[in-house]
Design an enzyme around this catalytic site. Structure first.
Site, PDB file in Angstrom:
ATOM      1  N   VAL A 283      -5.916   2.366   5.921  1.00 21.18           N
ATOM      2  CA  VAL A 283      -4.969   2.184   4.823  1.00 21.18           C
ATOM      3  C   VAL A 283      -5.246   3.192   3.724  1.00 21.18           C
ATOM      4  O   VAL A 283      -4.335   3.805   3.159  1.00 21.18           O
ATOM      5  CB  VAL A 283      -5.086   0.751   4.263  1.00 21.18           C
ATOM      6  CG1 VAL A 283      -4.187   0.609   3.045  1.00 21.18           C
ATOM      7  CG2 VAL A 283      -4.721  -0.254   5.320  1.00 21.18           C
ATOM      8  N   ALA A 284      -6.534   3.361   3.438  1.00 20.99           N
ATOM      9  CA  ALA A 284      -6.905   4.256   2.345  1.00 20.99           C
ATOM     10  C   ALA A 284      -6.510   5.696   2.641  1.00 20.99           C
ATOM     11  O   ALA A 284      -6.215   6.477   1.743  1.00 20.99           O
ATOM     12  CB  ALA A 284      -8.413   4.178   2.111  1.00 20.99           C
ATOM     13  N   GLU A 288       0.913   6.858   1.434  1.00 21.16           N
ATOM     14  CA  GLU A 288       2.234   6.441   1.937  1.00 21.16           C
ATOM     15  C   GLU A 288       3.384   7.010   1.129  1.00 21.16           C
ATOM     16  O   GLU A 288       4.420   7.373   1.652  1.00 21.16           O
ATOM     17  CB  GLU A 288       2.357   4.906   1.939  1.00 21.16           C
ATOM     18  CG  GLU A 288       1.652   4.220   3.064  1.00 21.16           C
ATOM     19  CD  GLU A 288       0.360   3.574   2.598  1.00 21.16           C
ATOM     20  OE1 GLU A 288      -0.132   3.963   1.514  1.00 21.16           O
ATOM     21  OE2 GLU A 288      -0.157   2.698   3.314  1.00 21.16           O
ATOM     22  N   ASP A 330      24.202  41.077 -11.171  1.00 18.56           N
ATOM     23  CA  ASP A 330      25.407  41.814 -11.542  1.00 18.56           C
ATOM     24  C   ASP A 330      25.401  42.002 -13.039  1.00 18.56           C
ATOM     25  O   ASP A 330      24.868  41.175 -13.760  1.00 18.56           O
ATOM     26  CB  ASP A 330      26.654  40.968 -11.223  1.00 18.56           C
ATOM     27  CG  ASP A 330      26.927  40.905  -9.750  1.00 18.56           C
ATOM     28  OD1 ASP A 330      26.476  41.796  -9.037  1.00 18.56           O
ATOM     29  OD2 ASP A 330      27.602  39.947  -9.336  1.00 18.56           O
ATOM     30  N   ASN A 702      -3.094   1.370  -3.369  1.00 23.48           N
ATOM     31  CA  ASN A 702      -2.198   2.452  -2.934  1.00 23.48           C
ATOM     32  C   ASN A 702      -0.767   2.235  -3.380  1.00 23.48           C
ATOM     33  O   ASN A 702      -0.043   3.169  -3.671  1.00 23.48           O
ATOM     34  CB  ASN A 702      -2.230   2.590  -1.415  1.00 23.48           C
ATOM     35  CG  ASN A 702      -3.429   3.392  -0.964  1.00 23.48           C
ATOM     36  OD1 ASN A 702      -4.236   3.789  -1.791  1.00 23.48           O
ATOM     37  ND2 ASN A 702      -3.545   3.611   0.328  1.00 23.48           N
ATOM     38  N   ASP A 706      -1.350   4.127  -7.183  1.00 22.42           N
ATOM     39  CA  ASP A 706      -1.047   5.465  -6.681  1.00 22.42           C
ATOM     40  C   ASP A 706       0.400   5.838  -6.920  1.00 22.42           C
ATOM     41  O   ASP A 706       0.711   6.866  -7.503  1.00 22.42           O
ATOM     42  CB  ASP A 706      -1.343   5.561  -5.181  1.00 22.42           C
ATOM     43  CG  ASP A 706      -2.827   5.678  -4.913  1.00 22.42           C
ATOM     44  OD1 ASP A 706      -3.599   5.498  -5.871  1.00 22.42           O
ATOM     45  OD2 ASP A 706      -3.184   5.940  -3.764  1.00 22.42           O
TER      46      ASP A 706
END
Ligand code: ADP
Ligand code: MG
Length: 871
Positions: A283-284, A288, A330, A702, A706
């Protein structure tokens, strides 16, 4: 009336008109058009089915990590750890909902962006020529197209002037097809139906009126699209790079899992415990949120640009924009206002003056309409300028155009730089011509002096070329005018002309361009001005705008440029060093890009005409003009500047840099957070410490600490010096070695302070020497969270300016951090969630230690950044 059952190419124009109940000059009424729109639907190619909401939702469960967690939940059920099992499932659900929401959001932004680049076409409704969104075209509409236009829908040609159509998108045949209005055999194949125009193809020359016979999916393009509707949204290079980060972390994890299993076996740990640890690690290891946060940051950035007149058509273009180090622009209309005004006139004689007025009106396709009190203008700004000028001289434009009807035309092109028209003048034919001075003078054999027509001898030519040069040197755009009277219709319009004089026109620089040019210079971006104008005009304007120092750099004249293939290295070097190119043809734009790209420059190039399409494609960033650009140019470009202004290009480059820097910020942040988690768990296992993090705790970290701050980092504004740095090297990865090193150091510090906090609380506060695993776990958990949350504030670019940093000024960052803190405490206060996260009551001293160690990690990182130990 269904197009698939009829063959409009085999019918006469009258029959088609009757069949679609429409009128060639009146068109449909607005009312009728609306009714037909209801009946036939919008004129669009239905793209690959939109992802349904369920589809997006279920996709969230497809990643291997999620499957792993499902296995973990299953195992927990097996071992009758109900709470764990349910909690994992709940977390998975939450994860899916967040992922779902963000992907949905990203998709919606993309949709909004697509809408912005919709195209328009000219259609006759209620007897008026209008610009209408191409999606609203219906069968029976009478549409006008000219060079550079995309054909909006299939139709039968009514009337046509020298129309060539490029049907390669449909038939693969790259030679343009000449079109006519004559009826043809019913059996004729698609590629040979010369009286039809097809959606998705474009006009490369001439113009035509045609009756729409099929729209949307009923068109030939629609039939083809039906067959080849495959997934077209390919992954961007950025996504590929981001995916590689996850892979790196997963590899690290697999290695660590191996070590842990061995260590666990040595310490004689239970299998379930080791399984738990491995799951926690897995998981760490996975950031995700990363891909979706990135997509969202890009899409948001694109929307932000759209609000500032820049439409980016590909996500990956944003990345390239940030690395652009040369802009080829231009002059006319991009650096200047394109509000052209006649200021000077040099005529060969009184009689010539009258002719020049006629040239100005008749050799001219622009229109000035009077609508009530308002006057509306349509056409080339230079030609509009001419019309305004003759209006001041009290000449009646419409009357003149009626008296001398136009019989033929050689349209202006940036290759020939000349335009001629043929008219009937009483019993005679007359050619009116205008164009770039050198070009037109070359085609004049005579000159209209006071005594009448004379030979245009070399001395006189020289004198007038000098005159043109002098006019141009004051920054004016100069055109020459000529005519020719004949008794019979001439075959070639642009030869044996009679020279009449020069018109000098002023096109002032845009005010906002000066600042933008300075910004480019400080940002290490080279500006190259490319124009079809006279070298003297180009030089003067370039000096005015501070693009090039007139004494130091020479103006390259396109007339003297050899083909890229033939040019010597010295010649190419001189192109490479030049800042100004004049009298350039579109083909030469391609050569200039080639030379720049040979030397590894990232080139942005502007363009507007059909002939610019190859250069726009070849450039790293092709920029089409929104106002004066043709649809073809807009189609092949990566980016459209809605207001045509150079400063919008600079805005886009700046945004490109900001977006890139932001992506790097949250990638750095996410990777250091994930890596710190891996390190904490690994340390616990390998040293068999009496405390460990649980998978659910990691999941929580997470998903909360996170993702929220990462999202907020994605919308950070530019740091003050973003346009004071040289462009990024495009070959460098997002996270180079230096940054990987920093990330590792960051995560080591966060991990060490987290583990340290447990040790500190154990020895500082407790006299008895037994470890309290529950409390230890909790302190570890909270310190890790605090350390990571504070870590956000170290994500600014310039470590020396912490208090005025762009991150500290980003209120979303503050919001995300405060919200994360709040969520953490709510989880702690509510019994059920507290149980799920295995939290217990903590004392004041424990909180202090956690917060203190979190802050310590922040200060340590801040200091090593300040002393430049890491970036
Ligand atoms: P740019 O747009 O880069 O300034 P153009 O190709 O439009 O260059 O113009 C090049 C030259 O052609 C101008 O300097 C002018 O002399 C001439 N020219 C431009 N527009 C027209 C026109 N509509 N008709 C005749 N001559 C033109
Ligand atoms: Mg032009």
């Amino acid at each position: 009336m269904k197009s698939s059952e009829t063959y409009p190419h085999s019918l006469s124009v009258e029959d088609v008109l009757r069949q679609f109940s429409t009128h060639p000059s009146e068109g449909l009424s607005e009312q009728e058009a609306n009714a037909r729109l209801k009946n036939y639907g919008h004129n669009r190619i239905v793209e690959k089915e939109h992802k349904s909401l369920w589809h997006i939702f279920f996709q969230q469960f497809k990643s291997p990590i999620v499957l792993l967690l499902f296995v973990a939940a299953g195992l927990s059920f097996w071992f009758a750890e109900w709470m764990d099992a349910i909690a994992i499932l709940v977390v998975l659900l939450i994860n899916a909902i967040i992922g779902f929401y963000m992907e949905h959001q990203a998709e919606r932004s993309m949709e909004a962006l697509k809408k912005l680049s919709s195209s328009y076409c000219k259609v006759i409704r209620d007897s008026q020529l209008l610009e209408v969104n191409a999606e609203l075209i219906v069968p029976g509409d009478i549409v006008f197209v000219e060079a550079g236009d995309m054909i909006p829908a299939d139709g039968r040609i009514l009337s046509v002037t020298k129309l060539l159509s490029d049907e390669s998108p449909l038939t693969g045949e790259s030679v343009p097809v000449e079109k006519s209005s004559k009826r043809i055999d019913r059996e004729t194949t698609l590629a040979e139906r010369t009286n039809m125009l097809y959606k998705g193809t474009f006009v490369s020359h001439g113009n035509a009126y045609f009756i729409i016979t099929a729209t949307g999916m009923q068109t030939e393009l629609g039939h083809v699209a039906n067959m080849v509707q495959t997934a077209q949204d390919a992954v961007t290079p950025l996504e590929v790079k981001l995916q590689s980060f996850s892979k790196k972390l997963i590899n690290i994890t697999i290695g660590i899992v191996g070590i842990i299993l061995i260590a666990g076996l040595l310490y004689g740990q239970k299998l379930t415990a080791m399984l738990n640890t491995s799951i926690a690690l897995a998981v760490a290891a996975v950031p995700e949120g990363l891909p979706i946060v990135a997509t969202l940051a890009l899409a948001q950035g694109m929307l932000r640009m759209a609000r500032r007149n820049v439409i980016v058509k590909r996500l990956s273009a944003v990345e390239t924009l940030g690395g652009t180090n040369v802009i080829c622009t231009d002059k006319t209309g991009t650096l200047t206002k394109n509000k052209i005004e006649v200021t000077n006139l040099a005529v060969t004689s009184e009689a010539a003056k009258a002719i020049i007025n006629e040239v100005a009106v008749l050799c001219n396709t622009a229109e000035i309409y009077l609508r009530g009190k308002e006057s509306r203008e349509l056409g080339d700004p230079l030609e509009i300028g001419l019309l305004r000028w003759v209006q001041q001289n009290e000449i009646n434009i419409n009357a003149l155009r009626e008296f001398y009807p136009k019989l033929g035309e050689e349209p202006f092109s940036s290759e020939t730089k000349i335009m001629c028209t043929l008219h009937r003048k009483e019993e005679q034919f007359v050619v009116y011509a205008k164009g770039a001075a050198e070009e037109l003078i070359q085609r004049c054999t005579r000159i209209l002096l006071e005594k009448g027509e004379e030979d245009f001898d070399p001395g006189l030519r020289e004198k007038w070329l000098k005159e043109a040069e002098q006019m141009a040197a004051t920054g004016l755009r100069v055109i020459a005018a000529a005519c020719r009277f004949t008794n019979e219709e001439p075959d070639q319009l642009s030869s044996e002309l009679v020279f009449c004089g020069l018109i000098g026109m002023m096109d002032p620089p845009r005010e906002d361009v000066f600042g933008a040019i300075e910004e480019c210079k400080s940002a290490g971006i080279k500006i190259i001005m490319i124009t079809g104008d006279h070298p003297a005009t180009a030089k003067t304007i370039a000096a005015q705008l501070n693009v090039a120092d007139p004494d130091k750099s020479e103006v390259i004249n396109g007339k003297t440029m050899r083909h890229y293939e033939d040019a010597s290295d010295d010649e190419k070097t001189s192109w490479y060093n030049a800042f100004v190119f004049a009298r350039v043809s579109p083909k030469q734009k391609l050569d200039i890009i080639n030379v720049l790209q040979d030397r590894h420059n990232v080139v942005a190039m502007t363009g507007d005409g059909i002939n610019d399409a190859p250069a726009l494609k070849k450039a790293d960033i092709g920029i089409a003009m929104g106002l004066r650009g043709t649809q073809v140019a807009q189609e092949v470009s990566d980016m459209i500047i809605k207001d045509d202004s150079f400063s919008s290009i600079v805005v886009a480059i700046k945004q490109g840099r900001v977006i890139f820097v932001n992506i790097r910020k949250f990638v750095t942040f996410l990777l250091s957070c994930n890596l710190s988690e891996i390190l904490v768990i690994a340390t616990g296992s390998i040293f068999n410490l009496p405390f460990q993090l649980f998978p659910l705790q990691i999941l929580f970290i997470n998903l909360i600490t996170d993702v929220l701050p990462a999202l907020s980092l994605g919308v950070t504004n530019a740091s003050g010096d973003i346009m004071k740095q040289p462009p990024r090297n495009m070959h460098e990865p997002i996270i180079d070695k230096k940054r990987w090193f920093s990330i590792i150091i960051y995560s080591v510090i966060i991990a060490l302070t987290s583990v340290g906090s447990v040790v500190a609380s154990h020895y500082a506060a407790r006299q008895d020497q037994t470890w309290d695993p529950k409390l230890s776990n909790n302190i570890l958990f909270f310190t890790l969270i605090f350390g990571q949350l504070f870590h956000v504030f170290n994500m600014n670019e310039d470590p020396e300016r912490f208090f005025s940093s762009e991150v500290l000024r980003n209120r979303y960052v503050w919001g995300a951090v405060l919200l994360s803190f709040a969520i953490v405490f709510v989880m702690y206060l509510i019994t059920p969630t507290r149980d799920v996260l295995s939290l217990y009551e903590m004392h004041g001293i424990d909180w202090l230690i956690s917060l203190g160690c979190g802050l310590l990690s922040f200060f340590l990182i801040n200091i090593i950044r300040r002393i430049k130990l890491v970036h």
